[in-house]
Structure formats: C-alpha cells, structure tokens
Design an enzyme around this catalytic site. Structure first.
Site, PDB file in Angstrom:
ATOM      1  N   HIS A 124       0.024   7.573  -2.937  1.00 30.41           N
ATOM      2  CA  HIS A 124      -0.180   7.033  -1.586  1.00 30.41           C
ATOM      3  C   HIS A 124      -0.660   5.579  -1.664  1.00 30.41           C
ATOM      4  O   HIS A 124      -0.121   4.700  -0.972  1.00 30.41           O
ATOM      5  CB  HIS A 124      -1.192   7.922  -0.844  1.00 30.41           C
ATOM      6  N   GLU A 125      -1.676   5.321  -2.497  1.00 30.75           N
ATOM      7  CA  GLU A 125      -2.242   3.968  -2.571  1.00 30.75           C
ATOM      8  C   GLU A 125      -1.267   2.987  -3.213  1.00 30.75           C
ATOM      9  O   GLU A 125      -1.149   1.837  -2.770  1.00 30.75           O
ATOM     10  CB  GLU A 125      -3.579   3.976  -3.314  1.00 30.75           C
ATOM     11  N   HIS A 128       1.155   1.875  -0.718  1.00 31.62           N
ATOM     12  CA  HIS A 128       0.593   0.795   0.119  1.00 31.62           C
ATOM     13  C   HIS A 128       0.828  -0.557  -0.530  1.00 31.62           C
ATOM     14  O   HIS A 128       1.268  -1.510   0.124  1.00 31.62           O
ATOM     15  CB  HIS A 128      -0.917   0.981   0.323  1.00 31.62           C
TER      16      HIS A 128
END
Length: 141
Positions: A124-125, A128
């Site tokens: 997820h990060e 980003h």
C-alpha cells in the site's frame, strides 16, 4: 502536518530521496501518523506533501522505514477485504495483494521478506510512492 487527501497530488510519483533527508522526513511521518484523527499503520511522505520515496510502517512492535524501497518479488495473491487509507477517509475496498513479498530497501532492514498484514501495508505505502491509490486497485462491487 495535515494528511493530504488531494488525489491528483497523490497520483504524482515520488522522487528518490537522499539519505541525509531521511531522518527529518521520518520524524514528520511519525508525528503525522501519531496525530492522525484516524488510526493507521503506515504513511508515505507524499501523504504529508513531501514528494520523496520514504514511507513508514508502525504496527504493534514492528517499526519499518522504507527508503527508496522496491518490491523484488511477490507470492501468493490474496483477497484483502477492507483495505483503507488515511488519505481516503471513511472508504474501504476489496483489493488483491500479495501475502508474501521480498523488499529491497536502502536502510535497515536492507533486504527482507514481509508476510501477511505487514506485506499488505508495505505494498500500500509503496503504491503511494509510485502515485497509485488503493482505490485504483479496488475490485468491482
């Protein structure tokens, strides 16, 4: 620092960071994550307005800093039911992620394997930092 919700800003990929910049960015990320109105386990630098490849994971006793990190390999695709994001408050989605990933990182831990929720959080990060929001990975309802 306020967590950014502007999706157009968040879709711009981040630049590599110089290691000298990392301690200050980590400090700001930790402060922002701690002061967030919504509880989270990770935060990327672009979510606080810094377009550099730095993110943190803070869950239970796990503390990982991701600096110019990349996923080298991934295994065992799983369904994640209820993935959310501090930059998209109040929304959760069903996504596919990998249960196990191998990560190359420029700070300790340098090369490591992550599994389960930690693997999902790292994916997820890193998304980003690559300008990808989890809602772009959402499965059709």
């Amino acid at each position: 620092m306020k967590i950014i919700t502007d999706q157009n800003f968040l879709k711009i990929p981040c630049e590599k960071v110089n290691l000298e910049e990392v301690p200050n960015i980590i400090h700001l990320l930790e402060k922002s994550l701690k002061n967030s109105e919504i509880e989270g386990i990770g935060l990327a630098a672009n979510q606080i307005g810094i377009k550099k490849r730095v993110a943190i994971i803070r869950m239970d006793k796990i503390k990982i800093d991701l600096v110019n990190a990349d996923i080298v390999s991934s295994y065992d695709k799983i369904l994640v039911d209820g993935e959310g994001c501090l930059s998209v408050p109040g929304r959760t989605e069903r996504t596919f992620r990998f249960n196990e990933i191998q990560v190359k990182n420029e700070v300790y831990p340098y090369n490591f394997i992550a599994v389960g929720l930690l693997s999902v959080a790292i994916q997820h990060e890193l998304d980003h930092l690559n300008g990808i929001l989890f809602i772009e990975r959402a499965l059709p309802k």
